[in-house]
Structure formats: structure tokens, C-alpha cells
Design a protein around this motif. Structure first.
Motif, PDB file in Angstrom:
ATOM      1  N   ARG A 101      -2.226   8.050  17.709  1.00 27.60           N
ATOM      2  CA  ARG A 101      -3.193   8.626  18.657  1.00 27.60           C
ATOM      3  C   ARG A 101      -2.717   9.949  19.242  1.00 27.60           C
ATOM      4  NH1 ARG A 101      -4.899   4.700  16.018  1.00 27.60           N
ATOM      5  NH2 ARG A 101      -6.505   3.327  16.799  1.00 27.60           N
ATOM      6  N   LYS A 102      -2.278  10.859  18.331  1.00 27.25           N
ATOM      7  CA  LYS A 102      -1.805  12.174  18.762  1.00 27.25           C
ATOM      8  C   LYS A 102      -2.864  13.255  18.562  1.00 27.25           C
ATOM      9  CE  LYS A 102       3.060  11.278  18.094  1.00 27.25           C
ATOM     10  NZ  LYS A 102       4.273  11.590  17.388  1.00 27.25           N
ATOM     11  N   GLY A 103      -4.047  12.852  18.177  1.00 31.48           N
ATOM     12  CA  GLY A 103      -5.098  13.851  18.038  1.00 31.48           C
ATOM     13  C   GLY A 103      -5.847  13.791  16.761  1.00 31.48           C
TER      14      GLY A 103
ATOM     15  N   LYS B 103       0.814  -1.219   0.000  1.00 31.76           N
ATOM     16  CA  LYS B 103       0.000   0.000   0.000  1.00 31.76           C
ATOM     17  C   LYS B 103       0.851   1.275   0.000  1.00 31.76           C
ATOM     18  CE  LYS B 103      -3.952  -2.150   0.313  1.00 31.76           C
ATOM     19  NZ  LYS B 103      -5.078  -1.958  -0.552  1.00 31.76           N
ATOM     20  N   GLY B 104       2.169   1.110  -0.253  1.00 30.96           N
ATOM     21  CA  GLY B 104       3.028   2.282  -0.385  1.00 30.96           C
ATOM     22  C   GLY B 104       3.608   2.818   0.911  1.00 30.96           C
ATOM     23  N   ARG B 105       3.467   2.073   2.008  1.00 27.70           N
ATOM     24  CA  ARG B 105       4.070   2.491   3.274  1.00 27.70           C
ATOM     25  C   ARG B 105       5.424   1.800   3.416  1.00 27.70           C
ATOM     26  NH1 ARG B 105      -0.210   5.545   5.980  1.00 27.70           N
ATOM     27  NH2 ARG B 105       1.475   6.373   7.260  1.00 27.70           N
ATOM     28  N   THR B 106       6.215   2.234   4.395  1.00 20.74           N
ATOM     29  CA  THR B 106       7.588   1.741   4.505  1.00 20.74           C
ATOM     30  C   THR B 106       7.822   0.913   5.770  1.00 20.74           C
ATOM     31  OG1 THR B 106       8.359   3.681   5.735  1.00 20.74           O
ATOM     32  CG2 THR B 106       8.431   3.810   3.316  1.00 20.74           C
ATOM     33  N   LYS B 107       8.915   0.148   5.720  1.00 22.19           N
ATOM     34  CA  LYS B 107       9.347  -0.631   6.876  1.00 22.19           C
ATOM     35  C   LYS B 107       9.615   0.309   8.056  1.00 22.19           C
ATOM     36  CE  LYS B 107      13.104  -3.742   8.232  1.00 22.19           C
ATOM     37  NZ  LYS B 107      14.300  -4.448   7.738  1.00 22.19           N
ATOM     38  N   GLU B 108      10.177   1.477   7.779  1.00 21.79           N
ATOM     39  CA  GLU B 108      10.466   2.449   8.837  1.00 21.79           C
ATOM     40  C   GLU B 108       9.172   2.896   9.524  1.00 21.79           C
ATOM     41  OE1 GLU B 108      11.836   2.556   5.682  1.00 21.79           O
ATOM     42  OE2 GLU B 108      13.774   1.817   6.437  1.00 21.79           O
ATOM     43  N   GLU B 109       8.116   3.102   8.733  1.00 17.97           N
ATOM     44  CA  GLU B 109       6.824   3.482   9.319  1.00 17.97           C
ATOM     45  C   GLU B 109       6.263   2.343  10.165  1.00 17.97           C
ATOM     46  OE1 GLU B 109       4.632   6.586   6.397  1.00 17.97           O
ATOM     47  OE2 GLU B 109       5.107   4.644   5.489  1.00 17.97           O
ATOM     48  N   LEU B 110       6.406   1.119   9.685  1.00 25.00           N
ATOM     49  CA  LEU B 110       5.956  -0.046  10.452  1.00 25.00           C
ATOM     50  C   LEU B 110       6.689  -0.093  11.789  1.00 25.00           C
ATOM     51  CD1 LEU B 110       4.415  -2.699  10.864  1.00 25.00           C
ATOM     52  CD2 LEU B 110       6.228  -3.844   9.556  1.00 25.00           C
ATOM     53  N   HIS B 111       7.999   0.105  11.753  1.00 26.16           N
ATOM     54  CA  HIS B 111       8.785   0.066  12.984  1.00 26.16           C
ATOM     55  C   HIS B 111       8.431   1.223  13.913  1.00 26.16           C
ATOM     56  CE1 HIS B 111      12.109  -2.933  11.664  1.00 26.16           C
ATOM     57  NE2 HIS B 111      10.916  -3.299  11.272  1.00 26.16           N
ATOM     58  N   GLN B 112       8.078   2.362  13.339  1.00 26.69           N
ATOM     59  CA  GLN B 112       7.648   3.506  14.152  1.00 26.69           C
ATOM     60  C   GLN B 112       6.371   3.147  14.918  1.00 26.69           C
ATOM     61  OE1 GLN B 112       6.998   7.116  11.877  1.00 26.69           O
ATOM     62  NE2 GLN B 112       6.379   8.277  13.678  1.00 26.69           N
ATOM     63  N   VAL B 113       5.453   2.476  14.248  1.00 23.47           N
ATOM     64  CA  VAL B 113       4.189   2.053  14.865  1.00 23.47           C
ATOM     65  C   VAL B 113       4.452   1.017  15.963  1.00 23.47           C
ATOM     66  CG1 VAL B 113       2.076   0.735  14.386  1.00 23.47           C
ATOM     67  CG2 VAL B 113       2.720   2.632  12.903  1.00 23.47           C
TER      68      VAL B 113
ATOM     69  N   ASP C 102      -3.084  -2.291  10.178  1.00 22.74           N
ATOM     70  CA  ASP C 102      -4.198  -2.119   9.249  1.00 22.74           C
ATOM     71  C   ASP C 102      -4.397  -0.627   8.909  1.00 22.74           C
ATOM     72  OD1 ASP C 102      -6.304  -3.537   7.809  1.00 22.74           O
ATOM     73  OD2 ASP C 102      -7.693  -2.428   9.095  1.00 22.74           O
ATOM     74  N   GLU C 103      -4.346   0.217   9.918  1.00 25.01           N
ATOM     75  CA  GLU C 103      -4.501   1.662   9.697  1.00 25.01           C
ATOM     76  C   GLU C 103      -3.356   2.202   8.842  1.00 25.01           C
ATOM     77  OE1 GLU C 103      -4.875   3.419  13.571  1.00 25.01           O
ATOM     78  OE2 GLU C 103      -6.928   2.682  13.837  1.00 25.01           O
ATOM     79  N   LEU C 104      -2.155   1.704   9.085  1.00 21.79           N
ATOM     80  CA  LEU C 104      -0.995   2.118   8.294  1.00 21.79           C
ATOM     81  C   LEU C 104      -1.205   1.733   6.829  1.00 21.79           C
ATOM     82  CD1 LEU C 104       1.858   3.385   8.569  1.00 21.79           C
ATOM     83  CD2 LEU C 104       2.740   1.065   8.918  1.00 21.79           C
ATOM     84  N   ALA C 105      -1.646   0.506   6.603  1.00 25.75           N
ATOM     85  CA  ALA C 105      -1.882   0.024   5.238  1.00 25.75           C
ATOM     86  C   ALA C 105      -2.998   0.792   4.536  1.00 25.75           C
ATOM     87  CB  ALA C 105      -2.212  -1.470   5.260  1.00 25.75           C
ATOM     88  N   LYS C 106      -3.956   1.272   5.306  1.00 29.36           N
ATOM     89  CA  LYS C 106      -5.084   2.006   4.710  1.00 29.36           C
ATOM     90  C   LYS C 106      -4.752   3.470   4.440  1.00 29.36           C
ATOM     91  CE  LYS C 106      -8.794  -0.981   6.200  1.00 29.36           C
ATOM     92  NZ  LYS C 106      -9.842  -1.257   7.159  1.00 29.36           N
ATOM     93  N   GLY C 107      -3.505   3.872   4.743  1.00 33.14           N
ATOM     94  CA  GLY C 107      -3.086   5.229   4.420  1.00 33.14           C
ATOM     95  C   GLY C 107      -3.442   6.275   5.461  1.00 33.14           C
ATOM     96  N   ARG C 108      -3.819   5.829   6.639  1.00 36.27           N
ATOM     97  CA  ARG C 108      -4.162   6.776   7.701  1.00 36.27           C
ATOM     98  C   ARG C 108      -2.918   7.598   8.061  1.00 36.27           C
ATOM     99  NH1 ARG C 108      -6.865   6.041  13.555  1.00 36.27           N
ATOM    100  NH2 ARG C 108      -8.276   7.785  13.297  1.00 36.27           N
ATOM    101  N   PRO C 109      -3.077   8.883   8.332  1.00 33.07           N
ATOM    102  CA  PRO C 109      -1.924   9.711   8.711  1.00 33.07           C
ATOM    103  C   PRO C 109      -1.277   9.202  10.002  1.00 33.07           C
ATOM    104  CG  PRO C 109      -3.863  11.086   8.298  1.00 33.07           C
ATOM    105  CD  PRO C 109      -4.315   9.655   8.277  1.00 33.07           C
ATOM    106  N   MET C 110       0.060   9.264  10.064  1.00 35.37           N
ATOM    107  CA  MET C 110       0.798   8.737  11.207  1.00 35.37           C
ATOM    108  C   MET C 110       0.355   9.358  12.530  1.00 35.37           C
ATOM    109  SD  MET C 110       2.944   6.364  11.950  1.00 35.37           S
ATOM    110  CE  MET C 110       3.943   5.897  10.572  1.00 35.37           C
TER     111      MET C 110
END
Length: 121
Positions: free
Chosen positions: A119-121, A30-40, A106-114
Motif C-alpha cells: 500500500r505504497k501507492g 506462483k514464483g514468489r519467495t519466502k523472503e517476499e512472504l516475510h516482507q509482507v 493472495d495478492e503476492l501469489a497473483k503477482g501484484r507488485p510489492m
């Protein structure tokens, strides 16, 4: 769906290493990265890059994975349905934590903003 004792036992014995490649494939497709996965993962558990890699290499179970985690205080803000289960209604703490991680991926894959995923607002 109702969570059963057998389901909880399966979640506990499942290894992080067996699920991680599926998480990675899902988000990269879905165009997200391993780094984003690790951030989550880090946000939810407190684990850094080297700890994530160690847990994959050592093939630890989700039970050990979450026993060693420092769960983010905002994890309880993760709500909704994942894999047919309403997260906030799961009464087994370990199964609920596994589903928290599933929901974030799932939220990451759906393109939800980080900032929303974390849960920062």
C-alpha cells in the motif's frame, strides 16, 4: 458471506503454524519467495524473521499472533473479497486482521507488485 461467531472463534484458535505452510506453498507455486512472504508479514505485523519463526515453532494462535502485532497504520487500506468475505465489512477485529493477511498473501501469489501490496501507492 456473513461472518458468524463460530467462524470468529475458529479464526482465534487457528494456529499461525498451521496456516503458514499453505501461504508458503501458494506463493512459491506462483514464483514468489519466502523472503517476499516475510516482507509482507513484517509490513502488516511488525514481526521480523526471528519472531515469525518463533511463532511457528511455538504454534501460537492467530489471537496471540495479532494481539502481539503492531498493525501497520495502512492496513485499513486492504480492501476487497477474500474467501467470500468482504474485508472492510468484517466487524470482528481479529477475523478482519486474519483476512488482511490472507488478502496480502493472495495478492503476492497473483503477482501484484510489492509496492502495491504494501500500500505504497
Amino acid at each position: 458471506m456473513k461472518v458468524t461467531a463460530e467462524h470468529n472463534e475458529r479464526m482465534a484458535k487457528l494456529t499461525f503454524a498451521s496456516v503458514y505452510p499453505h501461504y508458503l506453498t501458494k506463493i512459491e507455486r506462483k514464483g514468489r519467495t519466502k523472503e517476499e512472504l516475510h516482507q509482507v508479514i513484517k509490513w502488516l505485523t511488525g514481526f521480523d524473521e526471528s519472531k515469525i519463526q518463533e511463532y511457528i515453532t511455538d504454534k501460537i494462535t492467530f489471537e496471540t499472533f495479532f494481539n502481539n502485532a503492531k498493525l501497520n497504520p495502512n492496513a485499513s487500506l486492504i480492501k476487497g473479497v477474500i474467501c467470500g468475505y468482504r474485508i472492510e465489512e468484517i466487524d470482528n477485529a481479529l477475523t478482519q486482521k486474519v483476512r488482511y493477511l490472507d488478502k496480502l498473501v493472495d495478492e503476492l501469489a497473483k503477482g501484484r507488485p510489492m509496492e502495491k501490496i504494501l500500500r505504497k501507492g
